[in-house]
Write a protein that holds these residues in place. Structure first.
Motif, short mmCIF file in Angstrom:
data_model
loop_
_atom_site.label_atom_id
_atom_site.label_comp_id
_atom_site.label_asym_id
_atom_site.label_seq_id
_atom_site.Cartn_x
_atom_site.Cartn_y
_atom_site.Cartn_z
N PRO A 128 30.42 -5.86 -24.76
CA PRO A 128 29.08 -5.42 -25.11
C PRO A 128 28.94 -3.90 -25.01
N ASP A 129 28.06 -3.35 -25.80
CA ASP A 129 27.90 -1.89 -25.81
C ASP A 129 27.26 -1.40 -24.51
N LYS A 130 27.25 -0.10 -24.36
CA LYS A 130 26.79 0.51 -23.12
C LYS A 130 25.30 0.30 -22.90
N ILE A 131 24.54 0.13 -23.97
CA ILE A 131 23.10 -0.09 -23.82
C ILE A 131 22.83 -1.42 -23.13
N LEU A 132 23.53 -2.47 -23.57
CA LEU A 132 23.34 -3.78 -22.95
C LEU A 132 23.79 -3.79 -21.50
N LEU A 174 16.78 -5.14 -28.40
CA LEU A 174 17.19 -5.60 -27.06
C LEU A 174 17.19 -7.13 -27.00
N GLU A 175 16.17 -7.75 -27.57
CA GLU A 175 16.10 -9.21 -27.62
C GLU A 175 17.31 -9.79 -28.34
N ARG A 176 17.64 -9.20 -29.49
CA ARG A 176 18.78 -9.70 -30.27
C ARG A 176 20.07 -9.58 -29.49
N ARG A 177 20.28 -8.47 -28.81
CA ARG A 177 21.53 -8.28 -28.07
C ARG A 177 21.63 -9.23 -26.88
N PHE A 178 20.52 -9.48 -26.21
CA PHE A 178 20.56 -10.44 -25.10
C PHE A 178 20.87 -11.84 -25.61
N PRO A 206 17.74 3.75 -25.14
CA PRO A 206 17.47 4.13 -26.54
C PRO A 206 17.56 2.92 -27.47
N ILE A 207 16.57 2.03 -27.37
CA ILE A 207 16.62 0.78 -28.12
C ILE A 207 15.20 0.24 -28.28
N THR A 208 14.95 -0.50 -29.35
CA THR A 208 13.65 -1.12 -29.53
C THR A 208 13.63 -2.48 -28.85
N GLU A 209 12.43 -3.04 -28.68
CA GLU A 209 12.32 -4.34 -28.03
C GLU A 209 13.03 -5.43 -28.83
N LYS A 210 12.88 -5.41 -30.16
CA LYS A 210 13.53 -6.42 -30.99
C LYS A 210 15.04 -6.32 -30.92
N SER A 237 9.07 -3.26 -20.79
CA SER A 237 8.61 -1.92 -21.18
C SER A 237 9.27 -0.84 -20.34
N ASN A 238 9.56 -1.15 -19.06
CA ASN A 238 10.28 -0.18 -18.22
C ASN A 238 11.71 0.03 -18.69
N LEU A 239 12.35 -1.03 -19.15
CA LEU A 239 13.70 -0.91 -19.70
C LEU A 239 13.69 -0.03 -20.94
N LEU A 240 12.68 -0.23 -21.79
CA LEU A 240 12.61 0.51 -23.05
C LEU A 240 12.31 1.99 -22.83
N GLU A 241 11.71 2.33 -21.69
CA GLU A 241 11.46 3.74 -21.37
C GLU A 241 12.76 4.47 -21.06
N VAL A 242 13.76 3.73 -20.61
CA VAL A 242 15.03 4.32 -20.19
C VAL A 242 16.11 4.22 -21.26
#
Length: 265
Positions: free
Chosen positions: A151-155, A185-189, A179-183, A172-177
């Motif tokens: 997995p990439d470094k963002i995940l 992040l959802e897809r990667r998880f 460089p990724i959108t909520e959608k 929302s706290n994760l998204l503040e830190v």
């Protein structure tokens, strides 16, 4: 007994669990999610799983995905289990498939890996000691991971943030830190881990609470341990427990544990 992996495999294997019970009669167990997929080897009597009134026998070895609802298991003989607890993205790394496709599934090793899986089962189940069993598993995993892309470094950064906050972090706290959108992040998880970041965080939070509960002194109130773990509403905690474990926090504390998410009931 918990056994650490070799350092070169710690990015894929979280740890090994050796679970044993020499009682030969029937015992009932409850298994629920710890946020990790894994691999199971029965070197004594395999268990059976009871779901909606039906009973399914476990094979002697299999890979399992994320557990999204608790399982009722029954042992009918002496219990001897070696569990390879993988990192949350371990299914994707080993199989190269979307992790959500294996949610609540068990697949035999010989179905997933053909002859290699059958050979691994034979070696592990016939090895004379736990060190040899783990050695065969690590040789197998090392060979399978030769050409894997992780997995990439963002995940992985998201996983570290969730763990460092013991699950007490909102998306929302994760998204503040990160460089990724909520959608995204959802897809990667869903792709790499099998469940949403919100559900994964809730699972991590529950696991930290359970560890705190088990390590607390006899006089510690459950409400105090819950508050320290970020649960501020006893009713909410009880409902969360009932949904994910099927019992109350006090009943969990009183039960005999084989692992933090596997207990006799």
């Amino acid at each position: 007994m918990q056994i650490p992996p070799s350092p070169h495999l710690s990015h894929i294997v979280k740890h090994y669990l050796l679970l044993e019970n020499d009682f030969g009669g029937q015992l009932n167990y409850r298994l629920f999610s710890d946020g990790n997929p894994g691999m199971v080897f029965y070197f004594k009597s395999p268990m059976v799983e009871q779901t909606e009134g039906q009973v399914y026998a476990h094979s002697r070895s299999f890979v399992y995905g994320q557990i999204t609802q608790y399982k009722n298991l029954i042992s009918t003989g002496k219990l001897g289990i070696l569990v390879v607890v993988l990192q949350p993205y371990g299914i994707n790394a080993l199989l190269g498939m979307a992790s959500f496709e294996l949610n609540d599934c068990r697949i035999k090793l010989n179905e997933l890996f053909k002859t290699d899986g059958a050979d691994l089962e034979d070696r592990v189940l016939n090895a004379v000691d736990i060190k040899s069993k783990v050695g065969h598993i690590e040789a197998f995993i090392s060979a399978k991971l030769a050409n894997v892309q992780y997995p990439d470094k963002i995940l992985t950064a998201a996983l570290k943030l969730i763990d460092s906050h013991r699950g007490n972090i909102i998306i929302s706290n994760l998204l503040e830190v990160l460089p990724i959108t909520e959608k995204q992040l959802e897809r990667r998880f869903n792709q790499y881990i099998g469940i949403s970041p919100k559900r994964f965080s809730a699972t991590v939070k529950l696991q930290y609470f359970l560890k705190s509960l088990q390590n607390s002194s006899p006089g510690t109130r459950i409400a105090d341990a819950a508050y320290e773990s970020g649960y501020y509403d006893q009713a909410h905690l009880n409902n969360h427990f009932k949904k994910n474990i099927g019992i109350t926090p006090s009943a969990y504390k009183a039960n005999k544990l084989l692992a933090i998410n596997f207990m006799q009931v």
